[in-house]
Scaffold this active site. Structure first.
Site, short mmCIF file in Angstrom:
data_model
loop_
_atom_site.label_atom_id
_atom_site.label_comp_id
_atom_site.label_asym_id
_atom_site.label_seq_id
_atom_site.Cartn_x
_atom_site.Cartn_y
_atom_site.Cartn_z
N LYS A 118 0.40 12.26 -3.32
CA LYS A 118 1.57 11.51 -3.50
C LYS A 118 2.19 12.19 -4.94
CE LYS A 118 3.85 7.41 -4.90
NZ LYS A 118 3.93 5.93 -4.72
N GLY A 144 8.33 -1.54 -8.10
CA GLY A 144 7.99 -2.81 -8.78
C GLY A 144 9.10 -3.71 -9.00
N ALA A 176 8.38 2.05 -2.72
CA ALA A 176 8.85 1.19 -3.63
C ALA A 176 9.90 0.48 -3.27
CB ALA A 176 9.27 2.16 -4.85
N GLY A 177 9.84 -0.73 -3.78
CA GLY A 177 11.25 -1.64 -3.60
C GLY A 177 10.85 -2.88 -2.79
N ASN A 181 2.87 -1.50 -3.33
CA ASN A 181 1.85 -2.20 -4.26
C ASN A 181 2.03 -3.45 -4.60
OD1 ASN A 181 -0.24 -2.43 -6.15
ND2 ASN A 181 -0.14 -0.50 -6.78
N THR A 182 2.95 -3.43 -5.62
CA THR A 182 3.47 -4.66 -6.37
C THR A 182 3.71 -5.91 -5.41
OG1 THR A 182 4.52 -3.41 -8.02
CG2 THR A 182 4.63 -5.83 -8.17
#
Lengths: 71, 256
Positions: B99, B160, B186-187, B208-209
């Site tokens: 990545k 995040g 992301a997001g 992830n977050t």
């Protein structure tokens, strides 16, 4: 036994090690499992299979990395 | 239903890719990955702890033989740093599927597309299979593909942030134009965000977050698994057309 030491840097930190050791020896002395790390010596990848044959030399700079959690 | 997807010749069943950062413990991380059903996990490359080498490692909890590790370049702000990081990652793990993310600034963690494009070209020439974090711009996505990206991974919102898919139009345009898999990276903040990404036709979602910072990460991982599957099914099923006004579901004939 040869007590002569040389000065190197590992992950940015100065370090003194015995003269004549190999990169594999260095990793072992640092308590690292060579199967789980990658080593860069003076900005060049030092292949795992060759670590035992590469001599640590005065002034060498090493980056030793592993995988950590990340996104 | 047989609905697999393929990136760089490798085939996967789960369309959810999860990160391994920000967890309270390795145990919780491992349980969340298990619950998510993910087959690919992102990991970072960092200096070993020379002062305390006995500490547990991620690989002790999340088995790289069971999950495909996708090394990232998080924290890299130039093509040179990113390429250097991934060469180390390849040496550490032997994986060429990576990545790539080259950041432009710390505040937004928006990608620097000039450096990202440069790094993609170098990596492709060097035998890597880069999955590339990028802006939600259909032209940039095409350029990355031409440069050798094996997947394009537009952000839905800043890394995040948990703000959800901010621009459905551009994500859809990327999906329509891409010949490689499109992964929203992301997001995502909650399950419906992941479902929206999949309903837009994305091949997968990377997060992830949203899982790691949920009050119950393992339960959220299950929710994300279900959301990605639901969104994918809805995309394949083909949603109904939108109308401006109501249309009764019960017959008008036979009313008393």
């Amino acid at each position: 036994m040869n007590q002569e030491t040389i000065s190197i840097r590992v992950n940015g930190e100065p370090r003194r090690v015995r003269a004549g050791i190999s990169v594999a020896d260095l990793a072992r002395e640092l308590g690292l499992d060579v199967a789980k790390i990658a080593v860069e010596r003076n900005r060049e990848i030092a292949p795992r299979s060759a670590l035992a044959g590469i001599a640590v030399e005065e002034g060498d700079e090493y980056e030793i990395v592993t995988f950590v959690g990340g996104g | 239903m047989d609905d697999q997807w393929t990136v760089a010749g490798r085939t996967f069943t789960s369309r959810l890719i999860v990160g391994t950062g920000k967890y309270k413990s390795f145990e919780e991380n491992a349980a969340a990955v298990e619950a998510s059903g993910a087959e690919i996990v992102t990991v970072a490359v960092r200096r070993v702890n020379v002062s305390d080498p006995g500490q547990p490692l991620l690989t002790d909890y999340i088995d790289p033989k069971r999950y495909s590790y996708l090394p990232n370049t998080a924290g890299c702000y130039t093509a040179e740093e990113a390429v250097r990081t991934l060469r180390l990652a390849r040496e550490a793990g032997g994986w060429d599927l990576v990545k790539l993310e080259v950041l432009g600034e710390a505040k937004t963690l928006y990608p620097d597309m000039r450096e990202t494009l440069k790094a993609t070209e170098i990596l492709a020439r060097d035998g890597f299979k880069p999955m590339v974090y990028c802006v939600d711009d259909p032209i940039a996505a095409k350029q990355l593909e031409e440069a050798g990206a094996v997947a394009v991974m537009p952000l839905g919102a800043p890394i995040g942030s948990g703000l959800g898919i901010q621009n459905r139009v551009t994500v859809r345009l990327i999906v329509e134009g891409a010949k490689v898999p499109v992964i929203v990276d992301a997001g995502v903040g909650t399950a419906s965000d992941a479902a929206i990404a999949m309903e837009l036709g994305c091949d997968g979602v990377l997060m992830n977050t949203a899982i790691a910072e949920a009050k119950n990460p393992v339960m959220m991982a299950r929710a994300m698994k279900a959301a990605v599957e639901a969104g994918r099914l809805a995309y394949l099923a083909g949603r109904m057309g939108k109308r401006r006004y109501a249309d009764p579901s019960s017959p008008l004939a036979g009313l008393i």
